[in-house]
Enzyme design. Structure first.
Site, PDB file in Angstrom:
ATOM      1  NE  ARG A  22     -16.100   4.721   1.172  1.00 34.49           N
ATOM      2  CZ  ARG A  22     -14.967   4.530   1.330  1.00 34.49           C
ATOM      3  NH1 ARG A  22     -14.161   3.839   0.944  1.00 34.49           N
ATOM      4  NH2 ARG A  22     -14.490   5.631   2.138  1.00 34.49           N
ATOM      5  CE  LYS A  55       0.201  -4.045   5.621  1.00 29.87           C
ATOM      6  NZ  LYS A  55      -1.050  -4.003   5.161  1.00 29.87           N
ATOM      7  CD  GLU A 100     -15.203  -1.910   0.202  1.00 33.61           C
ATOM      8  OE1 GLU A 100     -15.119  -0.641  -0.454  1.00 33.61           O
ATOM      9  OE2 GLU A 100     -14.372  -2.181   1.010  1.00 33.61           O
TER      10      GLU A 100
HETATM   11  C1  TPP Z   1     -13.346   0.822   2.326  1.00 26.30           C
HETATM   12  C2  TPP Z   1     -12.576   0.044   3.139  1.00 26.30           C
HETATM   13  N1  TPP Z   1     -12.611  -1.387   2.704  1.00 26.30           N
HETATM   14  C3  TPP Z   1     -11.863  -2.130   3.409  1.00 26.30           C
HETATM   15  C4  TPP Z   1     -11.151  -1.751   4.262  1.00 26.30           C
HETATM   16  C5  TPP Z   1     -10.036  -2.710   5.326  1.00 26.30           C
HETATM   17  N2  TPP Z   1      -8.752  -2.455   5.009  1.00 26.30           N
HETATM   18  C6  TPP Z   1      -7.893  -1.656   6.028  1.00 26.30           C
HETATM   19  S1  TPP Z   1      -6.535  -1.447   5.690  1.00 26.30           S
HETATM   20  C7  TPP Z   1      -6.643  -2.253   4.279  1.00 26.30           C
HETATM   21  C8  TPP Z   1      -5.529  -2.334   3.154  1.00 26.30           C
HETATM   22  C9  TPP Z   1      -4.968  -1.111   2.919  1.00 26.30           C
HETATM   23  O1  TPP Z   1      -4.010  -1.366   2.090  1.00 26.30           O
HETATM   24  P1  TPP Z   1      -3.005  -0.122   1.817  1.00 26.30           P
HETATM   25  O2  TPP Z   1      -3.496   1.001   1.328  1.00 26.30           O
HETATM   26  O3  TPP Z   1      -1.842  -0.539   0.606  1.00 26.30           O
HETATM   27  O4  TPP Z   1      -2.258   0.173   3.415  1.00 26.30           O
HETATM   28  P2  TPP Z   1      -1.285  -0.923   4.012  1.00 26.30           P
HETATM   29  O5  TPP Z   1      -1.954  -1.402   5.074  1.00 26.30           O
HETATM   30  O6  TPP Z   1      -0.554  -1.548   3.110  1.00 26.30           O
HETATM   31  O7  TPP Z   1      -0.358   0.119   4.589  1.00 26.30           O
HETATM   32  C10 TPP Z   1      -8.048  -2.681   4.239  1.00 26.30           C
HETATM   33  C11 TPP Z   1      -8.693  -3.600   2.915  1.00 26.30           C
HETATM   34  C12 TPP Z   1     -11.215  -0.277   4.643  1.00 26.30           C
HETATM   35  N3  TPP Z   1     -10.404   0.274   5.638  1.00 26.30           N
HETATM   36  N4  TPP Z   1     -11.875   0.435   3.937  1.00 26.30           N
END
Ligand code: TPP
Length: 632
Positions: A396, A282, A368
């Site tokens: 959700r 990242k 969630e």
């Molecule tokens: C249902 C839901 N809960 C929380 C989020 C907030 N959120 C956005 S990106 C993220 C992290 C995602 O991690 P990953 O899939 O590993 O992607 P990365 O950012 O590491 O590329 C979160 C928790 C979301 N987008 N959707």
């Protein structure tokens, strides 16, 4: 003129030699860092997948092949390379391109998202449609290791593995959700990466399979694959995927373009469900983002040299801070208080609580529904769980709220941050529905504080409330003023409203963030000779029946103001309650209209829907003029 100016889509990229691709990656990174320094956004997540986006476009045929990005927050490089380089400076701005993928923005955006966990299911839907229609494109879903904490991802994988359809899952594994990723799956992915012995064996087996393909026919390759599978099952921690019916490839270095292209080309040429495990970093290529991955996941505009935010934080704390510090202090007094987040410790302010009370804090991953049912379980044993989830993400978990919490009348406390208009994140993240969906839950206490003190007061009330679930909501904003220390704040008497100003005829019933603008509107109206009543309706349910009955005796017109959809909101709820108040009584509901709300700064959005002092005063002036005309 940069290299990127010649790339208007995948065809331009495909014209390049493979050894020219690293220069494109460099140009993409420079453009991302530069543009996002003005717009803010998910820079860290996007920098990590620059090579992956290039390789996917190089080896696949988008848009006839369907590439889906889970969440879509990491797909900025994808945007730049699929015709949006020129418009990229408008990212997240009013009228500009979205911070997520959107089907109406580009034919390369196959599936809109914003919430995590949808890509696998949507990809399987596409692959199934393809097969039913006898078509022949490829479908690949890019899913982060964070999104692999979503139950939905497994529902999709379970179904896809069983279907045996031609479908590719690309796991973008950077070890991070927004914060460091949590849970057993994350550990398992880590162990795959960390185990050199497994990797060596797997590499060897793969090379042999490749080589055999060149020399012998398909039969031998199939045999070799069977051997490969058996060896992998013996040696590979990628077994989870294999058991779900996916052939596992990886882990591969997601910043090595040659490796990526080679693997993707090979995997593309096969059939059946398969998974490619890609390791990325990242924030890659931007020192500030590499050194603090959580902060740089997504953020406001910054100085690209120093990494400092362009706007210095000043004035009162955010609601998030007030909440985080509030529950941390209240936990001193109440040993049963525990806090839960679904992968959003910093976003919800529960990270503040975690520092002081690590044993009473639970990050359950992007889950969630699980968070809510887990909270219900805690509550059955006498603990007081505070479930801190953004309004939009709690959508959700609606069934969990009803079935696991409300039906069993359990005292779970829901604290919904980002309630209301959320600004630049746009349609997918709007917190506009929680009033409507929480009012509909039997036995749910629904509240909204007007300021930080009242938030803490309501939390106190919630902690003392044993009779069923309790929720409260607050926006993505600064609190109106600094709150008092939690120990000095008294609970808000249950089910009461607060009379802030007494006038005639029109009564403004304001909710949460709308209380301060309503009071200001009343002052402006007074200057025009219009005297209105203003009430802080901090309890939306149950309402303050005593105060409402008193108001109904000397007011004909009630104007409700709420930062949420007007459909089935507080205004609608009040109308139902006032149906028997008399034929003259009417309720005018001010709020957000029934449509999807586009990205723009929050202040602009509030002004657009008249949810400011001026907007409220204007509407009420007009109502008074109408009433005067009617009376003549
Ligand atoms: C249902 C839901 N809960 C929380 C989020 C907030 N959120 C956005 S990106 C993220 C992290 C995602 O991690 P990953 O899939 O590993 O992607 P990365 O950012 O590491 O590329 C979160 C928790 C979301 N987008 N959707």
């Amino acid at each position: 003129m940069t290299l990127l100016d010649n790339i208007h889509g995948p065809a331009d990229l495909k014209r390049l030699r493979r050894d020219q691709l690293p220069a494109i990656a460099e140009a993409v990174r420079a453009r991302l860092i530069d543009c996002c320094s003005n717009t803010g956004g998910h820079i860290g997540a996007s920098l990590g997948v620059v090579e992956l986006a290039i390789a996917l476009l190089y080896e696949f045929d988008s848009p006839s092949d369907k590439i889906l990005w889970d969440v879509g927050h990491q797909a900025y490089a994808w945007k730049l390379l699929t015709g949006r380089n020129e418009s990229f400076p408008t990212l997240r701005q009013t009228g500009g391109i979205s911070g997520f993928l959107k089907r109406n923005e580009s034919p390369h955006d196959q599936f809109g998202a914003g919430h995590a966990g949808t890509a696998m299911s949507a990809a399987l839907g596409m692959a199934t449609a393809r097969d039913l229609k006898g078509e022949h494109y490829k479908v690949a879903a890019v899913v982060g290791d964070g999104a692999l904490t979503c139950g939905l991802s497994y529902e999709g994988m379970n179904n896809a593995g069983h279907s045996e359809r031609d479908i590719i899952l690309i796991v973008n594994d950077n070890g991070m959700s927004i914060s460091p990723n949590v849970g057993a799956i994350s550990k398992m992915l880590g162990s795959i990466v960390a185990d050199p012995k497994t990797n060596r064996v797997r590499e060897k087996v793969k090379q042999v399979t490749f080589a055999l393909g060149g020399v012998f026919g398909q039969g031998v390759v199939d045999l070799a694959r069977n051997v490969e599978e058996s060896v992998k099952n013996l040696w590979s921690p990628g077994m989870l995927f294999e058991e779900l019916g996916f052939r596992y490839f990886g882990p591969i270095d997601g910043h090595d373009l040659d490796k990526l292209c080679e693997t993707l080309a090979f995997v593309r040429s096969m059939g059946g469900p398969r998974v490619v495990h890609v390791i990325t970093e990242k924030g890659k290529g931007f020192a500030h983002a590499e050194s603090n991955r959580e902060k740089w996941h997504g953020l406001a505009a910054y100085d690209p040299v120093t990494g400092e935010f362009r706007k210095k934080a000043s004035g009162p704390p955010t609601w998030t801070q007030v909440f985080g510090e509030g529950i941390t202090a209240l936990a001193e007094e109440d040993a049963d208080l525990v806090a839960i987040t679904a992968a959003m410790p910093s976003g919800t302010g529960t990270s503040i609580f975690e520092k002081r009370w690590p044993g009473r804090f639970f990050d359950v991953g992007i889950a969630e529904g699980h968070a809510v049912t887990f909270a219900a379980g805690l509550a059955t044993q006498g603990l007081k769980p505070i479930c801190a989830i953004y309004s939009t993400f709690l959508q959700r978990a609606y069934d969990n709220v009803i079935h696991d919490v409300a039906v069993q009348h359990l005292p779970v406390i829901f604290c919904m941050d980002r309630a209301g208009l959320v600004g630049e994140d746009g349609q997918t993240h709007m917190g506009l529905y929680d009033i409507a969906y929480m009012l509909a839950v039997p036995g749910m206490t629904v509240t909204a504080p007007k300021d930080g003190d009242e938030l803490i007061g309501l939390l106190r009330t919630a902690l003392a409330h044993k009779d069923g679930p309790f929720c409260t909501r607050y926006p993505r904003d600064k609190a109106p003023k600094d709150p008092r220390p939690a120990r000095e704040v008294k609970p808000v008497p249950y089910g009461t409203w607060e009379m802030l100003r007494e006038g005639r005829d029109i009564a403004i019933l304001a909710v949460g963030t709308m209380v301060a603008p309503a009071v200001k509107a009343a002052e402006q109206l007074a200057a025009e000779g219009i005297e209105v009543t203003v009430v802080n309706c901090r309890f939306l349910k149950p309402m303050d029946a005593t105060m409402l009955d008193a108001l109904a005796r000397n007011h004909r017109t009630f104007v409700t103001v709420e930062e949420g959809t007007v459909v089935n909101g507080f205004g609608a709820y009040l109308s139902e309650r006032l149906q028997t108040a008399g034929p003259e009584t009417r309720v005018i509901a001010l709020g957000v209209p029934d449509k999807l709300i586009e990205q723009a700064p929050r202040a602009e959005q509030l002004a657009e829907f008249g949810l400011t002092a001026e907007g409220i005063a204007r509407r009420i002036s007009a109502l008074v003029r109408e009433e005067t005309l009617e009376a003549r």
